[in-house]
Design an enzyme around this catalytic site. Structure first.
Site, PDB file in Angstrom:
ATOM      1  N   LYS A   1       0.804  -1.232   0.000  1.00 37.08           N
ATOM      2  CA  LYS A   1       0.000   0.000   0.000  1.00 37.08           C
ATOM      3  C   LYS A   1       0.835   1.280   0.000  1.00 37.08           C
ATOM      4  CE  LYS A   1      -4.174  -1.566   2.412  1.00 37.08           C
ATOM      5  NZ  LYS A   1      -5.116  -1.182   3.451  1.00 37.08           N
TER       6      LYS A   1
ATOM      7  N   ASP B   1     -10.132   2.969   1.940  1.00 35.31           N
ATOM      8  CA  ASP B   1     -10.252   2.625   3.369  1.00 35.31           C
ATOM      9  C   ASP B   1     -10.909   3.766   4.134  1.00 35.31           C
ATOM     10  OD1 ASP B   1      -9.086   0.122   3.213  1.00 35.31           O
ATOM     11  OD2 ASP B   1      -7.061   0.911   3.510  1.00 35.31           O
TER      12      ASP B   1
END
Ligand code: ATR
Length: 262
Positions: A65, A101
């Site tokens: 990420k 997210d």
């Protein structure tokens, strides 16, 4: 056939294929969704030789990420402020990265409470914490941060212009409305960062851990009569946002929730 994937290292426990396959069925989309293990040293070549010619989108998980951004053509504001990309997609022929997210956490929380104007205490200062701080600032909550390593909380609080707390023992729990656990405490163990005595019916508790779903943190909160939000909601809502980006349709979160528990 359209191709999608979740990439990480390792990748064995990813729920992403099940969630997205449920969405494909719901909308009768002809596509496949694979879980692909990509070692960090192969990431750049995988993007160039596999993703670019063959894939319409990908979910990105640990440990890529924070590092994948440099191999993309552009990054959304959310991804660059959070410092992490969890979604790859094509925008006008360019390979783009964003972070879902944050919206996943916000939508999860909104199933119980509207964070606007509320006092939110975030526990932990890792990657997940950054996405949640970003989301809560966007939603105009009053955000406070605590972390075991004090210096990290100070640094992050300064970056996002929020407040930080040094000692949990010194705060009055009643001063806070929303408490979010982003630490790894409670992951596969029945332990909580907070004592059971912290909680009252006034609180909304949210734990991003989903293994187990009922963490000690949430169990204590629930026993005291607080509202609780379990970690599966964040996972499902961030995937629903990926689905919207990739397919341009709003999927009912219940479709993915059923796949999560299925
Ligand atoms: P993620 O990227 O998933 O958020 P991470 O970057 O590994 O995960 O961050 C883990 C978080 O859990 C950190 O905030 C860590 O605190 P430190 O910065 O002090 O290491 C927190 N954490 C881990 N074990 C902890 C413990 N026993 N008590 C309190 N916090 C803990």
């Amino acid at each position: 056939m359209k191709k999608f994937a979740v990439i990480g290292f390792p990748i064995t426990h990813s729920k992403s294929p099940a969630l997205h396959n449920a969405g494909f069925q719901e909308f009768q989309i002809e596509a496949e969704f694979e879980a692909i293990e990509v070692p960090p040293e192969n990431l750049e070549l995988w993007i160039k030789n596999e993703f670019r010619p063959n894939f319409q989108g990908a979910a990105v998980t640990i440990p890529h990420k924070e590092t994948i951004g440099k191999f993309l053509d552009l990054e959304s504001e959310a991804a660059s402020k959070i410092g992490a990309v969890n979604t790859l997609y094509w925008e006008k022929g360019k390979l783009a990265g964003t972070n879902t997210d944050c919206i996943g956490a916000l939508k999860a929380l909104q199933t119980r409470v509207n964070p606007s104007g509320k006092k939110a205490l975030i526990l932990g200062a890792g990657g997940a914490s950054r996405a949640i701080i970003f989301a809560l600032c966007m939603a105009q909550a009053d955000v406070f941060l605590w972390n075991r390593t004090k210096e990290k909380a100070e640094r992050l609080a300064q970056e996002f212009k929020i407040s930080h707390i040094d000692l949990l023992e010194k705060i009055n729990p009643e001063d806070f409305d929303i408490i979010i656990n982003t630490t790894s405490v409670g992951l596969n163990e029945m332990k909580s960062v907070l004592p059971a005595s912290f909680w009252s019916p006034h609180h909304t508790a949210f734990d991003i851990v989903y293994s187990p779903l009922e963490t000690q943190f949430l169990r204590d909160a629930q026993n005291a009569g607080a509202h609780v939000v379990t970690g599966d909601h964040m996972l499902v809502h961030q995937a629903v946002e990926q689905f919207r980006i990739w397919h341009g349709v709003d999927l009912d979160p219940d479709v993915m929730s059923e796949a999560f528990f299925g």
